[in-house]
Each structure stands twice: as C-alpha cells, then as structure tokens.
Scaffold this motif. Sequence first.
Motif, mmCIF file in Angstrom:
data_model
loop_
_atom_site.group_PDB
_atom_site.id
_atom_site.type_symbol
_atom_site.label_atom_id
_atom_site.label_comp_id
_atom_site.label_asym_id
_atom_site.label_seq_id
_atom_site.Cartn_x
_atom_site.Cartn_y
_atom_site.Cartn_z
ATOM 1 N N MET A 4 0.857 -1.309 -0.370
ATOM 2 C CA MET A 4 -0.003 -0.437 -0.278
ATOM 3 C C MET A 4 1.193 1.099 0.176
ATOM 4 S SD MET A 4 -3.201 -0.745 2.565
ATOM 5 C CE MET A 4 -4.429 -1.918 2.145
ATOM 6 N N THR A 5 0.458 2.626 -0.747
ATOM 7 C CA THR A 5 1.734 3.156 -1.369
ATOM 8 C C THR A 5 0.091 4.945 -0.774
ATOM 9 O OG1 THR A 5 2.943 2.237 -2.492
ATOM 10 C CG2 THR A 5 3.237 4.265 -2.375
ATOM 11 N N ASP A 6 0.969 5.816 0.316
ATOM 12 C CA ASP A 6 0.114 7.271 0.120
ATOM 13 C C ASP A 6 -1.694 6.277 0.070
ATOM 14 O OD1 ASP A 6 2.196 8.428 0.435
ATOM 15 O OD2 ASP A 6 2.655 7.846 -1.239
ATOM 16 N N VAL A 7 -2.292 5.531 0.655
ATOM 17 C CA VAL A 7 -3.368 5.096 0.635
ATOM 18 C C VAL A 7 -4.971 5.652 1.481
ATOM 19 C CG1 VAL A 7 -5.691 3.613 1.045
ATOM 20 C CG2 VAL A 7 -3.613 2.580 -0.312
ATOM 21 N N LYS A 8 -5.353 6.272 1.009
ATOM 22 C CA LYS A 8 -6.518 7.908 1.976
ATOM 23 C C LYS A 8 -7.673 6.931 1.543
ATOM 24 C CE LYS A 8 -3.854 11.318 0.410
ATOM 25 N NZ LYS A 8 -2.674 10.601 -0.776
ATOM 26 N N LYS A 9 -8.624 6.867 2.664
ATOM 27 C CA LYS A 9 -10.327 6.717 3.088
ATOM 28 C C LYS A 9 -10.163 7.945 4.079
ATOM 29 C CE LYS A 9 -13.247 4.321 2.435
ATOM 30 N NZ LYS A 9 -13.930 4.011 1.463
ATOM 31 N N VAL A 10 -11.317 8.316 3.384
ATOM 32 C CA VAL A 10 -12.391 9.918 4.477
ATOM 33 C C VAL A 10 -13.670 9.758 4.446
ATOM 34 C CG1 VAL A 10 -12.575 12.084 4.232
ATOM 35 C CG2 VAL A 10 -10.921 11.577 3.149
ATOM 36 N N PHE A 11 -14.060 9.764 5.970
ATOM 37 C CA PHE A 11 -15.554 9.519 5.319
ATOM 38 C C PHE A 11 -16.302 10.270 6.072
ATOM 39 C CE2 PHE A 11 -14.354 5.199 6.866
ATOM 40 C CZ PHE A 11 -14.424 4.145 6.972
ATOM 41 N N ARG A 12 -17.116 10.626 4.881
ATOM 42 C CA ARG A 12 -17.916 12.295 5.251
ATOM 43 C C ARG A 12 -19.502 12.165 5.452
ATOM 44 N NH1 ARG A 12 -15.023 12.226 0.132
ATOM 45 N NH2 ARG A 12 -13.235 13.469 0.019
ATOM 46 N N THR A 13 -19.847 12.987 6.275
ATOM 47 C CA THR A 13 -20.831 13.079 6.702
ATOM 48 C C THR A 13 -21.557 14.962 5.544
ATOM 49 O OG1 THR A 13 -20.794 13.944 8.877
ATOM 50 C CG2 THR A 13 -20.617 11.724 8.112
ATOM 51 N N ASP A 14 -22.591 14.788 6.536
ATOM 52 C CA ASP A 14 -22.986 16.059 6.401
ATOM 53 C C ASP A 14 -22.109 17.714 6.519
ATOM 54 O OD1 ASP A 14 -24.574 15.326 4.379
ATOM 55 O OD2 ASP A 14 -26.798 15.650 6.128
ATOM 56 N N LEU A 15 -21.294 17.000 7.877
ATOM 57 C CA LEU A 15 -21.079 18.339 9.092
ATOM 58 C C LEU A 15 -19.334 17.818 8.645
ATOM 59 C CD1 LEU A 15 -23.333 18.062 12.179
ATOM 60 C CD2 LEU A 15 -23.554 19.525 10.311
ATOM 61 N N ILE A 16 -19.298 16.022 8.969
ATOM 62 C CA ILE A 16 -17.280 16.299 8.915
ATOM 63 C C ILE A 16 -16.649 15.263 8.055
ATOM 64 C CG2 ILE A 16 -17.372 17.929 11.797
ATOM 65 C CD1 ILE A 16 -17.817 14.162 12.014
ATOM 66 N N GLU A 17 -15.621 15.629 7.864
ATOM 67 C CA GLU A 17 -14.920 14.604 7.533
ATOM 68 C C GLU A 17 -14.593 14.494 8.119
ATOM 69 O OE1 GLU A 17 -12.506 16.444 4.210
ATOM 70 O OE2 GLU A 17 -14.662 16.286 2.779
ATOM 71 N N THR A 18 -14.076 12.484 7.976
ATOM 72 C CA THR A 18 -13.318 11.904 9.287
ATOM 73 C C THR A 18 -11.836 11.488 8.312
ATOM 74 O OG1 THR A 18 -14.925 11.995 10.079
ATOM 75 C CG2 THR A 18 -13.051 10.268 11.020
ATOM 76 N N HIS A 19 -11.170 11.762 8.232
ATOM 77 C CA HIS A 19 -10.328 10.328 7.703
ATOM 78 C C HIS A 19 -9.208 9.329 8.849
ATOM 79 C CE1 HIS A 19 -8.667 13.940 4.675
ATOM 80 N NE2 HIS A 19 -9.301 15.041 6.202
ATOM 81 N N ALA A 20 -10.302 8.237 7.646
ATOM 82 C CA ALA A 20 -9.935 6.851 8.569
ATOM 83 C C ALA A 20 -8.058 6.302 8.210
ATOM 84 C CB ALA A 20 -10.711 5.930 7.910
ATOM 85 N N LEU A 21 -7.475 6.646 6.836
ATOM 86 C CA LEU A 21 -6.524 6.377 5.822
ATOM 87 C C LEU A 21 -6.261 7.843 6.150
ATOM 88 C CD1 LEU A 21 -6.982 2.810 4.940
ATOM 89 C CD2 LEU A 21 -5.915 3.529 7.445
ATOM 90 N N ARG A 22 -4.778 8.309 6.180
ATOM 91 C CA ARG A 22 -3.816 8.953 5.677
ATOM 92 C C ARG A 22 -2.002 8.597 5.212
ATOM 93 N NH1 ARG A 22 -5.405 13.408 9.780
ATOM 94 N NH2 ARG A 22 -5.147 12.904 11.469
ATOM 95 N N ASP A 23 -2.222 9.178 4.010
ATOM 96 C CA ASP A 23 -0.768 8.669 3.426
ATOM 97 C C ASP A 23 -0.569 6.933 4.178
ATOM 98 O OD1 ASP A 23 -0.930 10.595 1.959
ATOM 99 O OD2 ASP A 23 -0.157 12.002 3.664
#
Lengths: 238, 436, 409
Positions: A4-23
């Motif tokens: 895995m190289t620089d994998v990103k995963k963001v969970f978005r709701t209406d209000l907030i973004e949560t970075h579950a995985l970053r780089d």
Amino acid sequence: MLTMTDVKKVFRTDLIETHALRDFNLQVDEGEFVAVTGPSGSGKTTFLNIAGLLETFEGGTYQLDGQNVSHLNDRQRSQLRNEKIGFIFQSFNLIPDLNLFDNVDVPLRYRGFKRNERKKRIEESLELVGLANRMKHLPSQLSGGQQQRVAIARALAGNPRFLLADEPTGNLDTKMALSVLELLKQINQQGTTIVMVTHDQHLASQAKRNIYVRDGQVSEMSGIAEPAHIEMHQAAIG
Amino acid sequence: MFTYYLRLAMKSIKRNPILSALMITAIGLGIGASMTTVTVNYLMSANPIPHKSEQLFYVQLDSWSEFEPAREPNEPPDQITWTEATNLMQANQAYRQSAMASTGGVIEPQGQDEKPFMASIRLAFSDFFPMFDVPFLYGSGWPDSSDKNRDYVVVISKATNERVFGGENSIGRTIRIVGENFRVVGVLDDWLLVPRFYDVTTGAFDETEEVFMPFYMKQELELTNGGNTNCWKTPEGEGFTAFLQSECVNYQMWVELRNDNEKAQYMNFLDNYVNEQKSLGRFARPLNNRLSNVMEWMENQEVVADDAQIMMWVSFMFLLVCLLNTIGLLLAKFTGKAAEIGLRRAVGASKTDLFIQHLVETACIGIAGGILGLGLAYLGLEGIKSLYGEFVQNLVGLDVTMMASAILLALVSSILAGMYPTWRACNIAPASQLKS
Amino acid sequence: MSSNQWEIGPIFRALMRNKVGAILIAIQIAVTMTIVVNSIFIILERAQRIERDSGIDEVNSFYLTTTGFGENFDPKSTAFNDLELIRNTPGVLDAIQINAIPVSGSGWSMSFQTEPGEEKETQGGAIYMVDEHAIDALDLEVIAGENFLPIDVRFRQPGVRDWPDNVLITKVLAESLFPDTPYQNVVGKTIYISQTEPMIVKGIVDKIQAPWVGWDDLEHTVLTPEITGFESNRYYVRAQAGQRDAIMPVIEEALASSNKQRIIRGMRTVQETRERSYRGDTAMIKILSTTMVILTIVTGLGIVGLASFSVNRRKKQIGTRRALGASQGSIVRYFMIENFLISTVGVSLGAALTVILNMLLVEMFSLNALDWYFVPAGMIVLWVVGQLAVFGPAKKAATIPPAMATRTV
C-alpha cells in the motif's frame, strides 16, 4: 504480496470529514504473519477492509499479489476476494441456516468449482481444523472455538494466497483463542501470508511482525516475535 | 398494565410504519371484500318475515303434462292455474289463504298536472293483508265480502298515494285505474320486503306493488298477465275465458297454517283435491303436491344468486390470503424484535406478559384493519350498486349488526393471525439475544 | 456461469430451516393462483357470452311501448297510424311493431315440431310478431326463400290462439328442426306449432337472437307476420346512422300528441337494453378483475415485505457472502432462486387447489370445467409475480457492502 502506497480513506457526513487512513504505507511480503494493532478508531478496521477489497479508497495505490487493485470494479474485486483472500471474522460470520459442509461450500460455489472438487476441498479443510466428523452439524451446535475453526476451514478451502483475520480470537476464551492462534501459525508455516488485525497486544506479539496504527497511519513497527510464544504453544497443546 | 401494553403496541406499530400499514391494509382489504359479499348474501337470504315464516306455505300442485315434469327432476310447476287458484280459494281450507297474480295498468290521476302512468298491480284476496302483516298508513285491506262481490276497491302504496292524492288520507276517494273507477280502502305505509318473497317468479328483489286489488278483477276486467305464463298445452278456444280455463300457470297461492296438524290436514286436502281432479281427467302426473314454508321456498327458487355466492367464497379466500400475509409479516416483525424480547425476558417479564403485550399489538392492528375494512365494505357496496343498478338498492345497506361483525371478524381473524408469531416470539430464551 | 453458482441445494436446505415463513408465502401464492385462474376463466366465459352478436342493428335502434286506456282507445287504427307516422319521420330507416325485443329478457316462446301430434320431438323458438318491414328494421337478411308480402300480414286480436300460415325462421332453427337437410331446402316445408297447427317456412333469415340471453337455444327464432291489437304494443325503430339520439324525443313527442288515450313508456335504446341484460355478467367481470388485481398486489406486497425483512435480518450474512466473493449478481440470484423455490411449491399446490375449486364450482353452480391450459398459464403468471416482487428487495440486498462483514453490530 501486499503493497500500500499513500492510501487515503475519508468518511464524509454532512458535517464532518473523518480521515480514516492518510498516506497509509505498508508492505507485506509473501509468507509473512503480520499483526496490526492500534487503539479503537485508529483505522485498523478501515485498513482491513481496504486490504480485503471490502472497501474502496480515495488516493494512493494498492498492489495485491503484484496486481494493482486500485481501480477495479465491484465484480473484479469480488472475484479477487474469492480467489486470493481468505477471511476470518471476529464473530465467525457462519451462516446459521447452513450446516458446516454448506458453510465451507459458500466461497467454493462462487469460485465455480465442480462438485467433486468442492467436496474434496471441503472435506480436506474441515479435516485440517479437526471437524470433519461434524460436517452435518449446524453452527449453533458448536462452541465458539469450533465455529471459528469452521470459519478458518471456510477461509482456507479456496487455497487463498493471503489470509485476513479480524480479531479472530476476540469472541473466544483464552484456551480456545490459543488453539485458534496455533492453527493460524500452522497455516502460516505452510506458506500462506496472514495479516491479523487485533487490539490485543499479547496476541499480536505472537505474530512474526507487528504493525501499530494510530490516526490512520502506520506509526511504528516492531521486530520479530518474542520467545514467549513457545510457552503458549505448549500450553495450547497441553 | 393494559395501557402500558397499548403504549408499547403503538410504539411498535409506529416503528415500522410501512410494515404496519401493509398489515392494516391487507386485513382491511380482506375484511372489506368479505363484508361486501357477506352483506349482499345476507340480505339476499334474509328472512323477510321472521316471526311467521314457519307458518306461511307456498302451494304447488303438479298439473303438468304426463310426458314431462315442469322442471327436472320431477318438480311441480312453480305456479298454479286459474282453475286451481279459484277452486282452492272456494274450498277455504286453510286458516288464511290468498291466491294472487301480478298485472299492470294505467292510472289516470284526476288533477290536470299529473299525467297518466303505468302501475304494477297485485291481485289478491283479503287475507293477503293480515297474512303478510302488511303495514297500513290509512285504512285497511278490503273485507272478505269484497272478494266475492267483486267490489271495485283498491289498496294503494304510499308512493302512489303521494303521486295521485298528494299524500293526503285518501280513504273513500276514487282512483281511476285501467279505465275504471275504484274506491281507495287502504293506503300502505312503507313496505320493503327483501326478498319480496310472496312472488319471486319474476324477480325476488322487485319492489312491492303500487296497487292491490281483489283477485277476481282479473276476470272481471280481463287484465293482462304479469310475470311468467307457462303452458304445457295450448288453451282450447279463443278469448280471455278460454285462457283462464287453460292449463297455463300464472298464479301463486299462499296459505297460513298455524301448526303441523293444520299443515297435515291441508296437505291431505290438497291430495284429495288432486285425486278428485284426476277423476275429471286432469292431473295426469303422480301426486306431487308441495307445501313449502317461506325459507324453503326461497331455497327452492334459488333466491340467492349464484354469482353472489361465488363472490362470497372468492372473498373468503381473499381474506385467507390477507391473513396469511399478516401472519407472515407479523412473524417477520416479531423475529426482528428478538433482541428486545430477550431483553425484556432478562429483566423479568414473564412469557404471559410478553404474550399479552404482543397480542395487544396484534389486536390494535386488527381493529385498525377492521375500521379500514368497514370503510372499504361501504365503498364495495357502493360499487356493487353502481355496477348492478337500481335492482340491488335494497341489498346493499350496511346495518349495525354488519358493522359490528366486520370489526369483530377483523379482530378475531387478526388475533388468530397473531397467535403463532406471538407464541414464537415469546419462546425466545431470555438474554439469548443479548450477546453480539 | 456454472450451475454450481446457482446454490439450489444450499438455498433449499436453508429454507427448510425456516419453513413457516416459506410455507406461508407458498400457501398465499397457491390460494392467489386458485382465485386468479378461476376468476380469469369465469371472466373469459362471461366476456364470450357478452360478445355474442344479436344479429340486429343494435347501435342505431331503439324501442318504446305504448299502452292505451279508456273506452275510446282503438288498438288497430292506432297501430297502423303509429307505424305510418314513425316510418315517415325523417331520420328513420325503418320501423316495426313487435311483441318482444331481442336480448331484452322478456318475450314469448313456443314449441315447434316437424310432425303433428303429442309426444313428438320439439324445438323451442322465440316468436317475434312483425310485418314485412322486419328485415330492414332489424337488419336481417333472407338467405333462402322470401320475405313476407304485405298480404301475408294479418291483424291479431287479443285472445286469438291460432297462428299465421307463413313464417320466417332462423338458419339455426332450420338446422335444429331438420338436421339432415341443408337449410336452403327447409324453405317450403311445414312445421307445427301448438302440436298440431301447421305453418309453412317461407324463408330463412341469417340470424336474430331470442329475448333471453341465458337461454340455450338463443338463436331459435321465428318471425310471424302479424300486427297485434293488444293494449300494450311495442315499436322498434331503426334510425339512419347517427340519427338515433336525435329522433328518439321527436318520435316520443309525435306519438304522444297523436293520440291522448295512451301512455308512452319504456323508451330505450337497444344498446342500453343489452347493457342491462348483461349487467350481471359485466359486474361479475369487473368485480372478479378487481379482486384478482388487488389480491395479486397484496400477495406481491407480502412477498416484498417478507423479502425485505429477510434481507434486513440477513445483512451480516449477505456482507459475509460478498466478502467471500459473491458478486452483486450472485446475491440477487440467491433471493430470486429462493423465491422461485417457494413459488414452485406454491404454484404446485395452487394447481391442485385451482382444479379442486373449479370442480366445486362445476358441482355447486354448474359452471363449465376449466380448460387444462389455464393451470400451467396460471403457474407461470404466479412465478413471474413472485420474481417481480422479490426483485426489488434482492436488488437492495445486493447493495449491502461487503464491509458489513467486519462491522460489529
């Protein structure tokens, strides 16, 4: 095996973004037994889902067994899961209405094996986990440890290159946990790569290699397993 | 406790609004369809004169051709000839008796504004009125003597009195019918018979007639034949008298017999009468006289239409499907509540508590379904009215009994439907659902 | 795709672990099929009944009844005057006096035989008393022999029992009376009415129905040439195309004002009469169709409801299957096959129930026996309904993400 190289995963709701995985960067080689640990909400499960092709991700690349899987469609990912990855879940996820034979049969059906081939594999893998004589039983008739063994048999029946275990002993008592762990080690020794996600440091210490995840990033890696596991091994057998 | 269950039920129903709506609709449709068809059948098969239907008998005599019965299998004709009608009346062997026939004629109101109109006429004897408990607004029926004297007297319906006399008490006034002047002796009150049992040969659900006049006026004024005229033999000779004396049947005969003894005596009289006629060369068929009481006669004449019965059976099957549907949905719903039930068991609810709790929930759905069903039954009956037209007017009313039975049927059937799912739900072991 | 992926065995075994729900749906399908198939059968039969052609020009025709009263009423002159008046009204194609109206439900029938005397084989026939204008007014065709001549037409007083010497009969009656003779050769033959009174068949008309739509011998019809002098008479009027509605009030008014010693009543178009005569059948068709459709929807919604629930309950299982390599298609297929298996039990049971219900209907209400192909057709319909109903929930199931497998609920 898994890169895995620089994998990103963001969970978005209406209000907030949560970075579950970053780089998120990780390399697992063929034949390794890697334990992934980390506190709740660290991104362990997200990592597991992405590694197991259960979820997509936004950025970076992911190579599985030499193949770039970043942009596969749902169907291709299903097929890849079926062929290359075996899953072991915390709550076993056996299908309650199916007996052991039919449970182990599930992934083999999706693989499209012929009837005889499936039968042979089911019997072999149930034999391996020591439950060949209970093929007609329903999951509810087994103990938790036995159920997890069935789940392992199911994961192994398709001869995956790569086994993903999600808290495999989380729902088991110590004795059962040890025997399941022992089984995993045995499988690893026969050449199957295993990645195990757990919050249990002690369990993680049994793996050949430990990875610690925090805030969606690999923060620390520890070396080879400690000798303690040999005692455990004996305890399990005894 | 009950109100607590009720509150729980409401909450549970609201939690799955679509599922609950589906169940209520299913029960409502099933009940609606069933009540619609049951109402029609119930009214068709209603006893129009319950307090004396066992004492009123329709007379049949087998005067038909020696070569074939009037109706298979060996049924006597459903009406009698003029000869029999007059002979039986003259014999006067029953407690009360009336031969009768239907006809029609033009009424010419005296006022200038009202045009002549066609009226239905029932020819009968004086016993007709007491025998069938005919309600009077003014006056009464005519006396016995008017039958024999062929008096020009009539009893008219309330509607006819409205039309001709503006609704006033018209006793003693003159009304012009079929070109003759008649004296009004009685005005009927509203008289609705469902079915109009005394003559079902043309239509069991026709209205009662507009004018009633003494039977012998048929002969006196050569009135036309209403209803069905059936002949197995052509009248011998020309003219109206020849026709009256023929073997054609166009008349009905009712007798009132107060007990089995009177009935046996009358039957005996009929047999003797027919044997006497045989000696005169009539009645070639074997003795086959019948006395049917009101409900037997309705049954014999198949007053309840086949289609109505078919629809009723279809609607019962419809209800069955709707209930199966509800059972399935309840089962699914209660299974989905396994965790909650397990929890309640764990905190000390007994099986009985849970059983009652879920039964209350089911009953609520049932009652809602029943109310919806009642509304649908009302629409269904309106629909039947618009499909069949005026002749079913009297067959499509919803009375209190039917409304109560609709709700009751819905309640009972929904509770029955809820029984199994409830039982299943209550057998969930305590705390078995607490893990994972 | 290999047949292994169809999972019929495991699906069936899993179903057997949840019998009650499956059996409930199966019975629902069975009963629904029973009602639907029998209803369709009844509907088609009734529709066929309604569609039978009466043989007359229904669209352009109407009729009315006049009833005379009072001592000054003369039936004979009234009849001839009325007919002249109506026939000369613009817009009228032709008109007749007639004793009964086809498909109206009331009329006059007699028995006819080919040899005189008692105890001979007879054929029932409806009688229409008309004059030579009947062919045009009723839109008939004389297909053999000849139409009446004015001289054939007599005046019939009330109470008269005998019959005219010449009659026209329908082709169907000709063939029933003389089964071994081509209908053309029936012309000129003698038939007997009232057992012994002879009449000669002057001509054969193509087709005209009797008044009673429920009668077995619906096309057994005899036209007798006579004008009647009864108190009540009917006039049947055929208008020129499109003129009917316009001339109805005109004729009613003209008749009413031409003679005050009578009332005009019951003016009605033949179309309306047909509609009234078949109202029971039409109503039955509508009611059964509605029932059928609603029932199918209820059953369909029941399947949708139960399948949705089952999908919700099996979310984790579905996620696991997805994780283990099931494609979205496999998930959809799983539910479709599961439903197909349930439906198969349902429609098999339904086939038996359908036949049983039909047998009961035959027994109790003397309906006709079902044609065999209604049963397989019904099975296919219910199969399709089941598959359509389950498709939505199945699609929803397929959208459950594989990551559901690792979620701790």
